[in-house]
Every structure is written in C-alpha cells, then in structure tokens.
Design a protein around this motif. Sequence first.
Motif, mmCIF file in Angstrom:
data_model
loop_
_atom_site.group_PDB
_atom_site.id
_atom_site.type_symbol
_atom_site.label_atom_id
_atom_site.label_comp_id
_atom_site.label_asym_id
_atom_site.label_seq_id
_atom_site.Cartn_x
_atom_site.Cartn_y
_atom_site.Cartn_z
ATOM 1 N N GLN A 67 72.604 -60.399 12.045
ATOM 2 C CA GLN A 67 73.752 -61.233 12.594
ATOM 3 C C GLN A 67 72.450 -61.935 14.094
ATOM 4 O OE1 GLN A 67 76.411 -63.202 11.328
ATOM 5 N NE2 GLN A 67 76.259 -62.021 9.561
ATOM 6 N N ALA A 68 73.453 -62.745 14.887
ATOM 7 C CA ALA A 68 72.918 -63.086 16.493
ATOM 8 C C ALA A 68 72.383 -61.691 17.300
ATOM 9 C CB ALA A 68 73.241 -63.936 17.027
ATOM 10 N N ASP A 69 73.759 -61.392 17.162
ATOM 11 C CA ASP A 69 73.505 -59.430 18.033
ATOM 12 C C ASP A 69 72.823 -58.478 17.999
ATOM 13 O OD1 ASP A 69 75.696 -61.755 19.726
ATOM 14 O OD2 ASP A 69 77.295 -60.046 18.807
ATOM 15 N N ASP A 70 72.331 -58.775 16.673
ATOM 16 C CA ASP A 70 71.307 -57.595 16.249
ATOM 17 C C ASP A 70 70.078 -58.425 16.296
ATOM 18 O OD1 ASP A 70 73.074 -56.275 15.231
ATOM 19 O OD2 ASP A 70 73.356 -57.704 13.044
ATOM 20 N N ILE A 71 69.404 -59.356 16.804
ATOM 21 C CA ILE A 71 68.056 -59.691 16.826
ATOM 22 C C ILE A 71 67.490 -58.743 19.057
ATOM 23 C CG2 ILE A 71 66.665 -62.089 17.834
ATOM 24 C CD1 ILE A 71 67.505 -61.549 14.543
ATOM 25 N N VAL A 72 66.207 -58.808 18.265
ATOM 26 C CA VAL A 72 65.653 -58.108 19.725
ATOM 27 C C VAL A 72 64.885 -58.864 20.665
ATOM 28 C CG1 VAL A 72 64.752 -55.894 20.474
ATOM 29 C CG2 VAL A 72 65.774 -55.810 18.107
ATOM 30 N N MET A 73 65.180 -58.471 21.906
ATOM 31 C CA MET A 73 64.036 -59.670 22.753
ATOM 32 C C MET A 73 62.797 -58.641 23.118
ATOM 33 S SD MET A 73 63.990 -61.180 26.113
ATOM 34 C CE MET A 73 65.542 -62.645 25.390
ATOM 35 N N VAL A 74 61.477 -58.540 22.725
ATOM 36 C CA VAL A 74 60.626 -58.190 23.253
ATOM 37 C C VAL A 74 59.758 -58.788 24.159
ATOM 38 C CG1 VAL A 74 60.541 -56.939 21.227
ATOM 39 C CG2 VAL A 74 59.292 -58.555 21.099
ATOM 40 N N ASP A 75 58.596 -58.494 25.039
ATOM 41 C CA ASP A 75 57.582 -58.916 25.245
ATOM 42 C C ASP A 75 56.745 -58.724 24.636
ATOM 43 O OD1 ASP A 75 56.088 -56.608 25.817
ATOM 44 O OD2 ASP A 75 57.042 -56.524 26.999
ATOM 45 N N ALA A 76 54.817 -59.489 25.349
ATOM 46 C CA ALA A 76 53.270 -59.888 24.569
ATOM 47 C C ALA A 76 53.051 -58.555 24.199
ATOM 48 C CB ALA A 76 53.166 -60.290 25.674
ATOM 49 N N GLN A 77 53.480 -57.164 24.618
ATOM 50 C CA GLN A 77 52.770 -56.202 23.745
ATOM 51 C C GLN A 77 54.192 -55.550 22.691
ATOM 52 O OE1 GLN A 77 53.209 -56.821 27.692
ATOM 53 N NE2 GLN A 77 50.890 -57.469 27.277
ATOM 54 N N GLY A 78 54.773 -55.841 23.055
ATOM 55 C CA GLY A 78 56.226 -55.540 21.893
ATOM 56 C C GLY A 78 57.074 -54.564 22.354
ATOM 57 N N ARG A 79 57.258 -54.720 23.393
ATOM 58 C CA ARG A 79 58.291 -53.600 23.959
ATOM 59 C C ARG A 79 59.735 -54.181 23.929
ATOM 60 N NH1 ARG A 79 54.531 -51.676 29.127
ATOM 61 N NH2 ARG A 79 54.470 -54.793 29.321
ATOM 62 N N ARG A 80 60.650 -53.587 23.552
ATOM 63 C CA ARG A 80 62.520 -54.189 23.369
ATOM 64 C C ARG A 80 62.458 -54.585 25.219
ATOM 65 N NH1 ARG A 80 67.383 -50.584 21.888
ATOM 66 N NH2 ARG A 80 66.202 -49.346 22.689
ATOM 67 N N LEU A 81 62.721 -55.322 25.604
ATOM 68 C CA LEU A 81 63.399 -56.485 26.708
ATOM 69 C C LEU A 81 64.903 -55.826 26.447
ATOM 70 C CD1 LEU A 81 61.374 -57.995 27.377
ATOM 71 C CD2 LEU A 81 60.997 -56.372 28.177
ATOM 72 N N ALA A 82 65.443 -56.442 25.566
ATOM 73 C CA ALA A 82 67.442 -56.752 25.227
ATOM 74 C C ALA A 82 67.045 -56.436 23.593
ATOM 75 C CB ALA A 82 67.940 -58.020 25.785
#
Length: 244
Positions: A67-82
């Motif tokens: 679901q939408a709340d399971d999606i992860v935000m990452v940066d250009a290096q693939g590090r999790r941000l949120a």
Amino acid sequence: MNSPSTDLHDYASPLVRRAREDLALALRAAAHHGFAEGVCNHFSSALPDGSARFLLNPRGLLWREVQADDIVMVDAQGRRLAGRHEVEPTAMFIHAAVHRMAGKTHVLHTHMPHATALTLTTQRALDTRSSQNAMRFHGRIAVDAQYNGLALDTAEGERIARAMAGADIVFLGNHGVIVCGEQLAYAYDDLYYLERACELMVLALSTGLPLAPVDEALTRRVAGQIQGERQQSSLFFEALRRTL
C-alpha cells in the motif's frame, strides 16, 4: 542532502502521496497479472523535484500487499530517507543507477516468466516484428547479454544502466527485464504488453514451426501508430485503480 524533517514532510505531501499510491497500485497490478516473484524485484518512481530522490517498494513484502504507506523514499545512493521498511540491496544498486545515469522517471524491474524465458535463449529478447503486441516495442529495446551475477554493488548497477543505451526497455540476459517510462501508466502498460508479446512468441516457438515476422516498414508503421496514442495506457491504469 535534505534534512530528515524535510524528507518526511515531502513524503507526506499530497504530490508524493499520490505518487506512492500509484506505485503501490502498479505493484499490486503486477502481482494480479502474474509478474511477481516472491518478495523480489522492484518498481521505482523518481520524484519530480530534481532532487534525485525516488520512491521504491520495500523489502520483504509481497507485491499484492503493498500500500502507499509501505513505499520507501531513497536518495541517489539508495539510502532510505523516509518510510517504515528496509530497502533490498539489489534494488538500491540497479534503480539508483538507472535513475541517475539513464535519466528514467519510472523503472519497473521484473523476472516475469515469458519475457525472462526469452533472455535465456541465444536471441535474448523479443522479436518486435513477431506480433502486433510486439510491434509497439520496435526500436525501443536494448539487450544486455552479459549476465554478471546479483547486482550487489554500484559497478553492476551502473553497468546495467549503460547497457540500456537510451532504450526504454532492456532484456537482461539470463535474468529478467527492465521497463521504463515518463509516466507510470505508460510504463505499466508497456510492462503488461511486453509480457503478453513474449508469451505469444514463446507459445509460437513451442510449436516447432518457424516464426513469420512482419516486414520492417509495416512494423515501424504499427509502432508509430501505437506510440502516437497513449490514452489507452492511461485508461488501463485507471481501470486497474478501480478494480484493484
């Protein structure tokens, strides 16, 4: 890099919320259509703010449950941000490189069976002259024939991105496929019809009879007709939203 508070604010913004909903929908649709494989493979969407951040499905969840709340935000290096889940390592290396180096907005990577079956052959890919479904991909496919093991480092992700050579779709030898698009609805529509086209080709080859491909000029004309009108792609995605 943005501060964590800024990243969390962006993650919850209406624009990013809609992008997360769409990405989750694409994953559930792929599961519905038989494209999923365990808890492996990955879909991602770049954020439209020039920050090089992107959204990615989490590690350890079946696509049908995302679901939408399971999606992860990452940066250009693939590090999790949120996001509340971890990120699978090969997802970081493949998707970060394709977004960064190939400049793709939506990146869908699967091991869907019929497309992957063709990567195991000496041809490595779909014959885009073989069927009407296949013709939409004429001139849009690259082949990376060099299987090099799991993508567990930056170098392998970058090698795959270079092998795309600007194409929307790449067949990864002995591995699977990557389908990209500027709109997620277009990318998912292409993913769906790519597997359908590959399924038809595998079935045709299974008869033992030779293929009867269409000539090059007609193939180019049909490809242009399909690519020149993508409303059907958007309608398909919205139908999936209503039914899934």
